[in-house]
Enzyme design. Structure first.
Site, PDB file in Angstrom:
ATOM      1  N   GLU A  45      12.668   7.050 -20.401  1.00 50.42           N
ATOM      2  CA  GLU A  45      11.125   7.369 -20.276  1.00 50.42           C
ATOM      3  C   GLU A  45      11.555   7.702 -22.568  1.00 50.42           C
ATOM      4  O   GLU A  45       9.816   7.737 -22.959  1.00 50.42           O
ATOM      5  CB  GLU A  45      10.276   8.656 -20.565  1.00 50.42           C
ATOM      6  CG  GLU A  45      10.917  10.073 -20.475  1.00 50.42           C
ATOM      7  CD  GLU A  45      12.498  10.216 -20.004  1.00 50.42           C
ATOM      8  OE1 GLU A  45      12.193  11.648 -20.048  1.00 50.42           O
ATOM      9  OE2 GLU A  45      12.703   9.573 -18.728  1.00 50.42           O
ATOM     10  N   ASN A 101       6.816  11.995 -12.088  1.00 53.52           N
ATOM     11  CA  ASN A 101       7.937  10.848 -11.250  1.00 53.52           C
ATOM     12  C   ASN A 101       7.167  12.080 -10.050  1.00 53.52           C
ATOM     13  O   ASN A 101       7.653  11.342  -8.037  1.00 53.52           O
ATOM     14  CB  ASN A 101       8.668  10.615 -11.761  1.00 53.52           C
ATOM     15  CG  ASN A 101       8.530   9.242 -12.765  1.00 53.52           C
ATOM     16  OD1 ASN A 101       8.483   8.569 -12.030  1.00 53.52           O
ATOM     17  ND2 ASN A 101      10.064   9.619 -12.682  1.00 53.52           N
TER      18      ASN A 101
END
Length: 390
Positions: free
Chosen positions: A299, A264
């Site tokens: 995640e 990210n």
């Protein structure tokens, strides 16, 4: 004798009223069934209107196109019932039967106006209603009971048009039986009954379908299409209870994408979302229909494998990682590796929370050992062990 003119007017009024109501329903819900049923009602309304042209200069087109529109309505009902089973209907199938009906009506008329094409019309109306009856019979009875009276009506109509075909084929268009028992007035009565019953009953089925869709959406993670955490916990608890009664094993896999924060930070959240979706796709491509998989949070993902042991669970993690590595990634991005923790029990006795807790410990070991690997809990859980509190 029944007053045919009054029955035709009544049929037209009923059809128009239901068409307006269902058209409004389609505009609100955009449901596929409402669209098919609105189209079917529109075809029946236009078909009955076409018959009024017999007294005008357009009389040559009245019967063939009126018949074609009524057949289109019957096949629209069939397509609507298919939509309740989440099945698509090719458009060519919806146009083929009306096209054949119109062609037969135009090119098979004798000089006296006795329409040999009526035999085709009767046959295709029967086929359309038979297909609709089949779809109703295939609807799951536990979903709703509304389809049962519809099925009875559909079978009656199939039998009616079947007998009409036989009488027409054997005795011809001038048959006394055809003019009495199978007269247009009788057909009007049956169609009115069909329209009213189908409209009310199918509203119940359509509402049930919409509620099912909403429930399904509430159980799914919007990004991946996998189960969400709450839905997984509820379904997995039920599954474990059934496995325990059957004396079967179970395995739980807890997985986490490695170094996901750096994905990210380096590539942006869109890249992280792509990685999450790719892992979800790898799970879907690997797991059985009986397995449960959910996005557990961020995640992190959790998988329940009914009837599996730790060895087969480890093989599944290897296949999931292989699929993820082979998946096409956005330019400049390598999908992250995955760490897995596995717990299992010879008999699905321990609570789900205990299985997940043990798998989480194994996942921590996998990450501590360098990530990109699967760790199995040191020993299968003891079914007699006291479950951990949640």
């Amino acid at each position: 004798m029944l007053d045919l003119l009054s029955l035709k007017l009544a049929l037209a009024v009923v059809t128009l009223t239901l068409w307006v109501l269902f058209l409004g329903s389609y505009r609100r819900t955009r449901s596929l069934y409402s669209s098919y049923w609105s189209a079917a009602l529109g075809c029946w309304l236009a078909g009955n209107g076409a018959y009024w042209l017999k007294e005008t200069d357009w009389n040559g087109a009245a019967v063939p196109f009126g018949n074609a529109l009524l057949v289109a309505g019957a096949f629209g009902v069939w397509a609507g019932f298919r939509s309740l089973r989440s099945l698509d209907t090719p458009l060519w199938l919806l146009f083929a039967a009306p096209g054949v009906t119109a062609f037969a009506g135009i090119f098979e008329a004798d000089p006296d106006g006795a329409w040999l094409g009526m035999l085709v019309y009767f046959s295709l109306m029967g086929v359309g209603m038979a297909l609709a009856a089949r779809e109703l019979a295939l609807l799951k009875s536990q979903a709703s009971q509304a389809h049962k009276p519809l099925l009875i009506v559909a079978v009656v109509l199939v039998a009616y048009f079947g007998c009409r075909i036989v009488v027409y084929a054997v005795e011809g268009p001038d048959s006394e039986i055809l003019r009495t028992l199978f007269a247009p007035a009788v057909t009007c009565l049956l169609l009115i009954m069909l329209l009213v019953l189908v409209s009310f009953s199918m509203t119940a089925l359509n509402n049930h379908q919409l509620i099912s869709v909403l429930n399904e959406r509430a159980m799914r993670d919007g990004m991946t299409g996998l189960l969400n955490r709450q839905a997984f916990m509820e379904l997995a608890e039920r599954e474990l209870a059934g496995l325990q009664r059957a004396g079967l094993s179970a395995a739980v896999i807890l997985s986490d994408l490695d170094h996901f924060k750096s994905v990210n930070d380096t590539h942006g959240h869109a890249a992280g979302d792509a990685a999450i979706r790719a892992f979800a796709a790898a799970c879907k491509g690997t797991l059985r229909k009986t397995d449960l998989v959910a996005r557990y949070g961020g995640e992190e993902f959790v998988i329940l494998l009914p009837g599996a042991d730790e060895i087969s669970a480890e093989a599944i993690t290897t296949e999931i990682s292989r699929r993820l590595a082979a998946a096409p990634a956005p330019d400049g991005l390598d999908f992250p590796t995955v760490s897995y923790g596995i717990s299992s029990t010879p008999i699905a006795g321990p609570a789900l929370a205990q299985l997940i807790y043990t798998a989480d410990g194994a996942l921590y070991q996998a990450k501590a050992a360098g990530r990109n690997r699967a760790f199995i809990a040191e020993s299968p859980l003891d079914p007699e062990a006291a479950p951990l509190s949640t």
